[in-house]
Design a protein around this motif. Sequence first.
Motif, PDB file in Angstrom:
ATOM      1  N   ARG A   1       1.420  -6.683  -3.579  1.00 28.44           N
ATOM      2  CA  ARG A   1       2.319  -7.392  -2.665  1.00 28.44           C
ATOM      3  C   ARG A   1       3.505  -6.517  -2.262  1.00 28.44           C
ATOM      4  O   ARG A   1       3.939  -6.523  -1.102  1.00 28.44           O
ATOM      5  CB  ARG A   1       2.813  -8.673  -3.325  1.00 28.44           C
ATOM      6  N   VAL A   2       4.038  -5.771  -3.217  1.00 24.56           N
ATOM      7  CA  VAL A   2       5.171  -4.887  -2.901  1.00 24.56           C
ATOM      8  C   VAL A   2       4.759  -3.819  -1.895  1.00 24.56           C
ATOM      9  O   VAL A   2       5.499  -3.504  -0.947  1.00 24.56           O
ATOM     10  CB  VAL A   2       5.727  -4.257  -4.188  1.00 24.56           C
ATOM     11  N   LEU A   3       3.562  -3.269  -2.074  1.00 23.22           N
ATOM     12  CA  LEU A   3       3.082  -2.233  -1.164  1.00 23.22           C
ATOM     13  C   LEU A   3       2.500  -2.795   0.119  1.00 23.22           C
ATOM     14  O   LEU A   3       2.105  -2.025   1.008  1.00 23.22           O
ATOM     15  CB  LEU A   3       2.017  -1.376  -1.875  1.00 23.22           C
ATOM     16  N   ASP A   4       2.423  -4.136   0.207  1.00 22.74           N
ATOM     17  CA  ASP A   4       1.904  -4.815   1.393  1.00 22.74           C
ATOM     18  C   ASP A   4       0.484  -4.333   1.725  1.00 22.74           C
ATOM     19  O   ASP A   4       0.161  -3.971   2.868  1.00 22.74           O
ATOM     20  CB  ASP A   4       2.837  -4.590   2.592  1.00 22.74           C
ATOM     21  N   LEU A   5      -0.378  -4.319   0.706  1.00 24.27           N
ATOM     22  CA  LEU A   5      -1.755  -3.892   0.903  1.00 24.27           C
ATOM     23  C   LEU A   5      -2.554  -4.977   1.601  1.00 24.27           C
ATOM     24  O   LEU A   5      -2.324  -6.178   1.414  1.00 24.27           O
ATOM     25  CB  LEU A   5      -2.409  -3.569  -0.446  1.00 24.27           C
ATOM     26  N   SER A   6      -3.508  -4.555   2.391  1.00 33.40           N
ATOM     27  CA  SER A   6      -4.400  -5.504   3.046  1.00 33.40           C
ATOM     28  C   SER A   6      -5.375  -6.089   2.031  1.00 33.40           C
ATOM     29  O   SER A   6      -5.552  -5.570   0.928  1.00 33.40           O
ATOM     30  CB  SER A   6      -5.160  -4.815   4.178  1.00 33.40           C
ATOM     31  N   GLU A   7      -6.022  -7.175   2.432  1.00 29.74           N
ATOM     32  CA  GLU A   7      -6.978  -7.824   1.528  1.00 29.74           C
ATOM     33  C   GLU A   7      -8.153  -6.912   1.205  1.00 29.74           C
ATOM     34  O   GLU A   7      -8.690  -6.936   0.098  1.00 29.74           O
ATOM     35  CB  GLU A   7      -7.474  -9.128   2.167  1.00 29.74           C
ATOM     36  N   TRP A   8      -8.557  -6.083   2.157  1.00 22.98           N
ATOM     37  CA  TRP A   8      -9.659  -5.161   1.917  1.00 22.98           C
ATOM     38  C   TRP A   8      -9.278  -4.096   0.890  1.00 22.98           C
ATOM     39  O   TRP A   8     -10.068  -3.759   0.014  1.00 22.98           O
ATOM     40  CB  TRP A   8     -10.070  -4.494   3.229  1.00 22.98           C
ATOM     41  N   LYS A   9      -8.051  -3.579   0.985  1.00 22.40           N
ATOM     42  CA  LYS A   9      -7.614  -2.585   0.001  1.00 22.40           C
ATOM     43  C   LYS A   9      -7.419  -3.211  -1.378  1.00 22.40           C
ATOM     44  O   LYS A   9      -7.683  -2.576  -2.396  1.00 22.40           O
ATOM     45  CB  LYS A   9      -6.319  -1.924   0.474  1.00 22.40           C
ATOM     46  N   ILE A  10      -6.960  -4.461  -1.406  1.00 25.16           N
ATOM     47  CA  ILE A  10      -6.845  -5.149  -2.705  1.00 25.16           C
ATOM     48  C   ILE A  10      -8.221  -5.294  -3.345  1.00 25.16           C
ATOM     49  O   ILE A  10      -8.392  -5.091  -4.550  1.00 25.16           O
ATOM     50  CB  ILE A  10      -6.177  -6.524  -2.506  1.00 25.16           C
ATOM     51  N   LEU A  11      -9.219  -5.614  -2.508  1.00 23.54           N
ATOM     52  CA  LEU A  11     -10.577  -5.784  -3.034  1.00 23.54           C
ATOM     53  C   LEU A  11     -11.159  -4.477  -3.531  1.00 23.54           C
ATOM     54  O   LEU A  11     -11.729  -4.412  -4.630  1.00 23.54           O
ATOM     55  CB  LEU A  11     -11.470  -6.386  -1.942  1.00 23.54           C
TER      56      LEU A  11
END
Length: 309
Positions: free
Chosen positions: A212-222
Amino acid sequence: MVSAVFHSPLEAAAAHVAAPVLSRSVAAVPAAAAVPVQQAPEPTPRAPRDFSWIWLRVLPPILGFGLLILVWELVALKNSNGFPSPGAVWQQALTVFSDPFYSKGPNDQGVGWNVLSSLKRVAMGFGLAAAVGIPAGFAIGRFGFLARMFNPLISLLRPVSPLAWLPIGLLVFKGANPAAIWTIFICSIWPMIINTAVGVQRVPSDYMNVARVLDLSEWKILTRILFPAVLPYMLTGVRLAVGTAWLVIVAAEMLTGGVGIGFWVWDEWNNLNVANIIIAIFVIGIVGLVLEFALIRIATAFTFEEVKS
């Protein structure tokens, strides 16, 4: 009376030269004596051989199989209905495996073709279950709304017996082979969904806070966070699912017929060939053991130490 001793000049010169030489030789003696004499190293005693692995790893399986054969032999001696002894089954196994890939028609094929046909059905049903179950597990574990939506359905359908799904497959697909694949699919999907969802839910909250801090996209989180952390749980679900799939296919083929190890068992029962039935039991167990061992090795290679413990 005083006596005088006279020395010749040659003797004086000789004495003057000999004095330093004598002093150097005397001084050199302690230096030569101070050099230590190296002794040959003593031979290292050889450690005694450890044979404890024989008692811990080799002997227990041998005793287990020996106990099985002993009980089997006693049952064969006490039974008067023609129950085959271990020796009779061994002789029949030599005959069966002398030509495991013979083919004399659609209903008379060797044990090798039957095993391959069952493995083909398992691969198709299991592959479909993995393609649906693993993404569903990620979605259910990631989003609480989907978890509350599907958890009651999973709890309701998971305990249903595999053979209860077979008539539904026969009714919908109008064929024995797709009905068997459907049965494998519906029974293999639950372990993969549950284990994958549990793995997603056990991802440390610190990882998600960093995302969340790095504002990652859902694809990168996955791909960067969830997949590496969930992989050991996912492979555990795959291992449980393939064992269920191999268990289900034998029962399904007994009812649907065709070529397969389950049908071979049922056909040999109709021919009252109990020796071949026992051979089929061992073949089913060995194939299931190989599948289980292969997936355990894959899961262990991708499992972290904290997950193993």
